[in-house]
Write a protein that holds these residues in place. Structure first.
Motif, PDB file in Angstrom:
ATOM      1  N   PHE A 168      -3.771  -8.840  -8.433  1.00 25.66           N
ATOM      2  CA  PHE A 168      -4.986  -8.860  -7.643  1.00 25.66           C
ATOM      3  C   PHE A 168      -5.187  -7.535  -6.906  1.00 25.66           C
ATOM      4  O   PHE A 168      -6.277  -6.960  -6.914  1.00 25.66           O
ATOM      5  CB  PHE A 168      -4.947 -10.017  -6.639  1.00 25.66           C
ATOM      6  N   LEU A 169      -4.116  -7.049  -6.292  1.00 26.94           N
ATOM      7  CA  LEU A 169      -4.218  -5.806  -5.537  1.00 26.94           C
ATOM      8  C   LEU A 169      -4.462  -4.603  -6.442  1.00 26.94           C
ATOM      9  O   LEU A 169      -5.171  -3.677  -6.057  1.00 26.94           O
ATOM     10  CB  LEU A 169      -2.959  -5.595  -4.698  1.00 26.94           C
ATOM     11  N   GLN A 170      -3.894  -4.599  -7.635  1.00 26.17           N
ATOM     12  CA  GLN A 170      -4.121  -3.490  -8.573  1.00 26.17           C
ATOM     13  C   GLN A 170      -5.558  -3.456  -9.053  1.00 26.17           C
ATOM     14  O   GLN A 170      -6.145  -2.384  -9.236  1.00 26.17           O
ATOM     15  CB  GLN A 170      -3.182  -3.593  -9.767  1.00 26.17           C
ATOM     16  N   HIS A 171      -6.161  -4.618  -9.256  1.00 21.65           N
ATOM     17  CA  HIS A 171      -7.547  -4.670  -9.757  1.00 21.65           C
ATOM     18  C   HIS A 171      -8.563  -4.579  -8.628  1.00 21.65           C
ATOM     19  O   HIS A 171      -9.753  -4.428  -8.868  1.00 21.65           O
ATOM     20  CB  HIS A 171      -7.770  -5.938 -10.582  1.00 21.65           C
ATOM     21  N   TRP A 172      -8.097  -4.703  -7.403  1.00 16.03           N
ATOM     22  CA  TRP A 172      -9.008  -4.679  -6.264  1.00 16.03           C
ATOM     23  C   TRP A 172      -9.379  -3.247  -5.880  1.00 16.03           C
ATOM     24  O   TRP A 172     -10.428  -3.002  -5.320  1.00 16.03           O
ATOM     25  CB  TRP A 172      -8.334  -5.396  -5.094  1.00 16.03           C
ATOM     26  N   ASP A 173      -8.502  -2.304  -6.183  1.00 12.24           N
ATOM     27  CA  ASP A 173      -8.755  -0.897  -5.804  1.00 12.24           C
ATOM     28  C   ASP A 173      -9.984  -0.336  -6.446  1.00 12.24           C
ATOM     29  O   ASP A 173     -10.515  -0.464  -7.374  1.00 12.24           O
ATOM     30  CB  ASP A 173      -7.548  -0.024  -6.174  1.00 12.24           C
TER      31      ASP A 173
END
Length: 74
Positions: free
Chosen positions: A69-74
């Protein structure tokens, strides 16, 4: 089953499920005999170890989801 979407050919997922179900079936059939040999304390120890493994697996899946989630949120 989780990775069946990434299977390259159609028969990989059903074969993997069959391979997983076969020993499970025989273990379930032998469960009363196994339980008698393990005894009540052995069963409690086994339950705690399996519970710990399930908890660790769940934690790892949650961490993978958060990381994704955090990788795709950037």
């Amino acid at each position: 089953m989780v990775y069946s979407a990434t299977a390259e050919v159609k028969w990989e997922a059903p074969l993997a499920i069959l391979i997983a179900w076969t020993p499970t079936y025989f273990i379930m059939i032998a469960a009363p005999t196994i339980a008698k040999k393990m005894g009540p304390i052995g069963i409690q120890v086994f339950e705690r170890v399996v519970g710990l493994l399930c908890t660790l697996l769940a934690f790892q899946m949650i961490m993978n989801g958060i990381r994704s989630f955090l990788q795709h949120w950037d």
